[in-house]
Write an enzyme that holds these catalytic residues in place. Sequence first.
Site, mmCIF file in Angstrom:
data_model
loop_
_atom_site.group_PDB
_atom_site.id
_atom_site.type_symbol
_atom_site.label_atom_id
_atom_site.label_comp_id
_atom_site.label_asym_id
_atom_site.label_seq_id
_atom_site.Cartn_x
_atom_site.Cartn_y
_atom_site.Cartn_z
ATOM 1 C CE LYS A 1 -32.984 13.628 -29.590
ATOM 2 N NZ LYS A 1 -32.626 15.008 -29.370
ATOM 3 C CD GLU B 1 -41.357 18.178 -30.336
ATOM 4 O OE1 GLU B 1 -40.334 18.848 -30.521
ATOM 5 O OE2 GLU B 1 -42.150 17.867 -31.234
ATOM 6 C CE LYS C 1 -44.113 19.931 -33.681
ATOM 7 N NZ LYS C 1 -42.808 19.477 -33.177
ATOM 8 C CG HIS D 1 -32.432 14.711 -34.726
ATOM 9 N ND1 HIS D 1 -33.670 14.823 -35.292
ATOM 10 C CD2 HIS D 1 -32.567 15.174 -33.462
ATOM 11 C CE1 HIS D 1 -34.512 15.341 -34.414
ATOM 12 N NE2 HIS D 1 -33.867 15.563 -33.288
ATOM 13 C CE LYS E 1 -38.256 14.002 -39.346
ATOM 14 N NZ LYS E 1 -38.668 15.331 -38.919
ATOM 15 C CG ASP F 1 -42.730 16.476 -37.305
ATOM 16 O OD1 ASP F 1 -41.821 16.733 -38.124
ATOM 17 O OD2 ASP F 1 -42.790 16.995 -36.167
ATOM 18 C CG HIS G 1 -37.768 11.329 -34.240
ATOM 19 N ND1 HIS G 1 -36.705 11.238 -35.093
ATOM 20 C CD2 HIS G 1 -38.222 12.604 -34.350
ATOM 21 C CE1 HIS G 1 -36.518 12.411 -35.686
ATOM 22 N NE2 HIS G 1 -37.429 13.250 -35.263
HETATM 23 C C1 BG6 Z 1 -37.903 16.820 -35.667
HETATM 24 C C2 BG6 Z 1 -39.335 17.212 -35.915
HETATM 25 O O1 BG6 Z 1 -37.559 15.694 -36.421
HETATM 26 O O2 BG6 Z 1 -37.723 16.518 -34.289
HETATM 27 C C3 BG6 Z 1 -39.723 18.394 -35.043
HETATM 28 O O3 BG6 Z 1 -39.496 17.570 -37.282
HETATM 29 C C4 BG6 Z 1 -39.416 18.098 -33.595
HETATM 30 O O4 BG6 Z 1 -41.099 18.712 -35.201
HETATM 31 C C5 BG6 Z 1 -37.985 17.614 -33.429
HETATM 32 O O5 BG6 Z 1 -39.623 19.294 -32.862
HETATM 33 C C6 BG6 Z 1 -37.738 17.135 -32.014
HETATM 34 O O6 BG6 Z 1 -36.369 16.874 -31.844
HETATM 35 P P1 BG6 Z 1 -35.687 16.996 -30.423
HETATM 36 O O7 BG6 Z 1 -34.275 16.593 -30.659
HETATM 37 O O8 BG6 Z 1 -35.848 18.418 -29.967
HETATM 38 O O9 BG6 Z 1 -36.439 16.051 -29.516
#
Ligand code: BG6
Length: 496
Positions: free
Chosen positions: A194, A228, A342, A190, A160, A247, A252
């Site tokens: 999970k 985050e 963030k 990704h 991505k 992002d 997600h």
């Molecule tokens: C990524 C984003 O796809 O996912 C990042 O580009 C983000 O900015 C990350 O920090 C978060 O993934 P996870 O698995 O840590 O929740």
Amino acid sequence: MFDQTSSTNTTIVIFGASGDLTRRKLVPALFRLCRQNRLPARFKVVGFAVTEWDTAEFRRQMRSGVDEFAREPFSETGWEIFASRLFYVTGSFADPADYDRLRQNLLDIEGDAAHRLYYLATPPRFFADIIAQLGAAGMAQDRCDETGAISTWRRVIIEKPFGRDLASAQALNQAVHMVLDEHQIYRIDHYLAKETVQNILVFRFANAMFEPIWNRNYIDHVQITVAETVDVGHRAGYYDQAGVLRDMFQNHLMQLLALVGMEPPAAFDADAIRDEKVKTMRAVRPLSPAEITSQTVRAQYKGYCAAEGVAEASTTPTYAALELYIDNWRWQGVPFYLRSGKALAHKASEIIIQFKRPPHMMFPVSLAEPLRSNYLALCIQPHEGFHQRFEVKIPGREITMQPVDMEFHYDDAFTPDSVPEAYETLLLNALEGDATLFTRSDGIEAAWRVIDSVLQGWQTEAAPPLATYAPDSWGPVEADELLGRNGRHWRHGCQG
Ligand code: BG6
């Protein structure tokens, strides 16, 4: 499942092999899978990138990556076995001559017919070019035997972000489809790998007790939070152009919404599941200009513009909250509140299913206290599991009530090591040809359609003002007001 004892070679070719993703995620995941004997017996990994390394240097670099990031304790013998399967070819993603060289190198390394998994771990601007070059060099097509059955396959994993709006995603899909058939394409999100995200399907469709109440008759609203603690860090070059909607939301959060909102698929296979998810995303109502003002919040954490690589006076949002509606029978009128940001106070990904209040309350409840209602929290991370909140009677003669949580946590029920890392799952699934956890072209476009309506709305006068929030807080007050207007509030359902 593939046959680990199969004598067919399998080569994983990583484009962008000198980059961060390869060192941090891909090679550590492959190392662990190798140690667990879960890779095809005759696998090889070939790195391809413009950085002028040779195979020895590639192995050295990957060793330090494995040392630092692998979940598997480092073992010298384990490493020697794995490292002997790593190779490197220097080349430019744009030069046809370099693809000829790569092809020749692959033939030498493989020595015989081989399956090939190409992994595009490069910045997105190279995706279309690499695929076109693979096509032109004759490296992209499945090989068939005399009966027409595929004897050695070619698959491509695409990282991505897939496009930066609907139009560019459609253009990229078209470019990719000029060379590859959809069954060869594995678009990564990704989050889908999970364990707790995959478990949403099991939770909903392998249990009889939740599905009857999983609808507008019983559910007041749904909250999806991906918070985050990290700030923009060293990723400003990418992030300042992307912002939080591209992002996090387009991929997600929209995927989480689809898994919570989808109808039961008829079968547990990639297409049946993806069909239902796409239908749900297509039913999300794009926001009108008036809704852009009242149902979206955009914000930036204080100090963001001072980060290295961020444009002075940048208006890129690092936080957003949206109120979305799914126009179908199951969900009509039920708000789905999505938020992500963030530099927030906690790292927490969770989904709250907030149930309606009992239609009639016969117990004495203090007027000062708002009537509470049940909720179910799906805790995606950290501390993966569920919390179910309900009311109980406090012991004593009086009828007084208190909310309590019934909890399930993966860590308590299973050995901590049993939860695989997302990239391990994704690599194995792509090697096995299982696309369930990857996004199909229509899914990508359906998600972009929703997010594009917000991105475009934010370019107009309807855009809400860019709010600010303090780092280490729970985001801007405007996001609380978004729910507060309807007497609701954000929950932290997984923190007890
Ligand atoms: C990524 C984003 O796809 O996912 C990042 O580009 C983000 O900015 C990350 O920090 C978060 O993934 P996870 O698995 O840590 O929740």
